[in-house]
Scaffold this active site. Structure first.
Site: not given
Ligand code: NAD
Length: 468
Positions: A246, A280
């Protein structure tokens, strides 16, 4: 200040290293949190793996009964969870803030507990009995973002447990506190090892990357940015993990010429500014027909002006700060770039610390960074159009496809246009409303798979066909 521990195999577990969690409203350190190593993660995965056979073999009705209790646990600790959320995330207690998020988590948990996946009889005749059955996968790794940490944790954990999987959850380093508390509380009703948590600062060790490659994790459910989701997919390939991704969006709204500007102003505002735009499926681009463009802008600005922005712990605040410095800097760069071609109708200048007032900028078009990039903050770019086909083409022009909306008095015409938007959810005269019985997910590069409802539950299972 709080000191938190992990829950692994039912035990409260400390680590040698810790990292600080800051309150975005004040900058103060709220808690020290365990900085897990690869060994800590391996211990959590081993605990989940050990707990899997018994949990998978637990009769469905018993598992359902335990899942039902999750909603009750959240309800009983609602205020404590909401306070933690506000302290770590910045969102106010009130409005569509942390009390609302905790209520959502409770509602989703309750609804999901009632779902089930009965055996399907494909054939039952003289030639034999053929049934389609659903099997749990094993250990599910859940990786969550910082915008709705508690609700998204529930979206990941409850369907995984309901279908007989065990879980290791890893919240964002920015917002681990409410999830740590939730997992601790749920371990009072779950068998040891069924739900485990690791937290880390993503510096020397990236736990999410290790989880995505881990041979004993069978599925990753990931919510976060597109860039990170792509990394998860890459590192999951060698172990053929099941994936639900997501990811980010850049949702468009299209206002048709027959819309009533006064009637839609409130819906437009909350569609775009819920959680300070850090959502999101918030509306991140608004296309407005030339004939009512100025009236829509005036109505939106008039509504937005009166929204109180402040410290999330203040009962009077309705919007809070941007959650973290990295996000703030990216957001500010996009707003600054929009001032070159656009007219700032409201806001536009940073406040104290991580605060930024609701910002509305007109006169923009596709190609401007605030339109093309997911700003994930409290700003809405407005694009004037004359030809609805061109507005639709511009709305569909980006690689993301999470949500979209059409605003009109003519519901049938709006539905027809909505069907041509390239996104997973599309709303008429609202934006971003989600519900636990409606599958939610992205099209194009906004993700793969869905959450919620029966379709969401299916993603935590493999099919097994039994022939006799
Ligand atoms: P992010 O991608 O920076 O981080 C998300 C998670 O991934 C965190 O727990 C982080 O620690 C982890 N992470 C970091 N590096 C990683 C790696 N290499 N492999 C696996 N995991 C890793 O996102 P964010 O800044 O926390 O959240 C904002 C983003 O999330 C926005 O783009 C938003 O649109 C999206 N979002 C999407 C939905 C949806 O349902 N589609 C819902 C909420 C947020």
């Amino acid at each position: 200040m709080l000191d938190k521990t992990l829950t692994i195999g039912g035990e409260q577990t400390a680590t040698a290293g810790t990292f600080a969690v800051h309150n975005p409203s004040t900058g103060a350190v709220v808690a020290q949190v365990p900085n897990a190593t690869e060994d800590t993660l391996n211990a959590a995965v081993a605990a989940a793996k050990a707990a899997f056979p018994a949990w998978a073999a637990t009769p469905d009705g018993e598992r359902q009964e335990i899942c039902r209790k999750i909603a009750g646990v959240i309800g009983a600790h609602a205020e404590e969870l909401a306070t933690l959320l506000t302290q770590e995330q910045g969102k106010p207690l009130n409005g569509l803030g942390s009390r609302w998020e905790v209520g959502g988590a409770q509602g989703w948990a309750g609804y999901t507990a009632e779902l089930s996946l009965p055996v399907k009889v494909l054939q039952d005749d003289d030639n034999g009995l053929v049934t389609l059955e659903r099997r749990p996968l094993g250990v599910v790794g859940s990786i969550t973002p910082w915008n709705f940490p508690l609700m998204i944790a529930i979206w990941h954990v409850v369907p995984a447990l309901r279908t007989g999987n065990t879980v290791v959850i890893k919240p964002s380093p920015n917002t681990p506190l409410a999830t740590l508390k939730l997992v601790e509380l749920l371990n009072e009703i779950l068998p040891a090892g069924v739900l485990n948590i690791v937290t880390g600062d993503d510096k020397a060790v990236n736990l999410g990357a290790l989880m995505s490659a881990h041979p004993d994790i069978r599925k990753i459910i990931f919510t976060g940015s597109c860039a990170t989701g792509q990394k998860v997919m890459q590192s999951a390939a060698p172990t053929m993990k099941r994936l639900t991704l997501e990811m980010g969006g850049n949702d468009a709204g299209i206002v048709l010429p027959d819309a009533d500007p006064q009637a839609i102003a409130e819906g437009l505002f909350w569609g775009a500014f819920i959680n300070n735009g850090q959502t999101c499926a918030a509306m991140k681009r608004l296309y407005v027909h030339d004939s009512i463009h100025d009236a829509v802008c005036d109505a939106l600005v008039a509504y937005a002006r009166n929204i109180p922005v402040g410290d999330g712990m203040d009962e009077g605040s309705i919007l809070g700060p941007v959650q973290n410095q990295m996000q703030f800097d990216k957001f500010k760069r996009l707003v600054d770039s929009a001032k070159v071609n656009g007219q700032v109708l409201l806001g536009g200048e940073a406040g104290e610390g991580l605060f930024f007032p609701p910002t509305i900028i007109a006169g923009l078009k596709n190609g401007d960074p605030l339109v093309d990039e997911e700003q994930f903050g409290p700003a809405l770019p407005i694009i004037r159009y004359t030809d609805v086909e061109q507005a639709l083409a511009d709305a569909n022009a980006l690689e993301t496809g999470l949500g979209g909306s059409i605003w009109s008095r003519d519901i049938a015409a709006a539905r027809a246009l909505a069907a041509r938007m390239e996104c997973g959810s599309v709303w008429i005269n609202k934006h971003g409303a989600i519900q636990p019985n409606a599958p939610f997910g992205g099209r194009k590069q906004s993700g793969m798979g869905v959450e919620f409802g029966e379709e969401g539950l299916l993603e935590y299972t493999d099919i097994q066909v039994v022939f006799s």
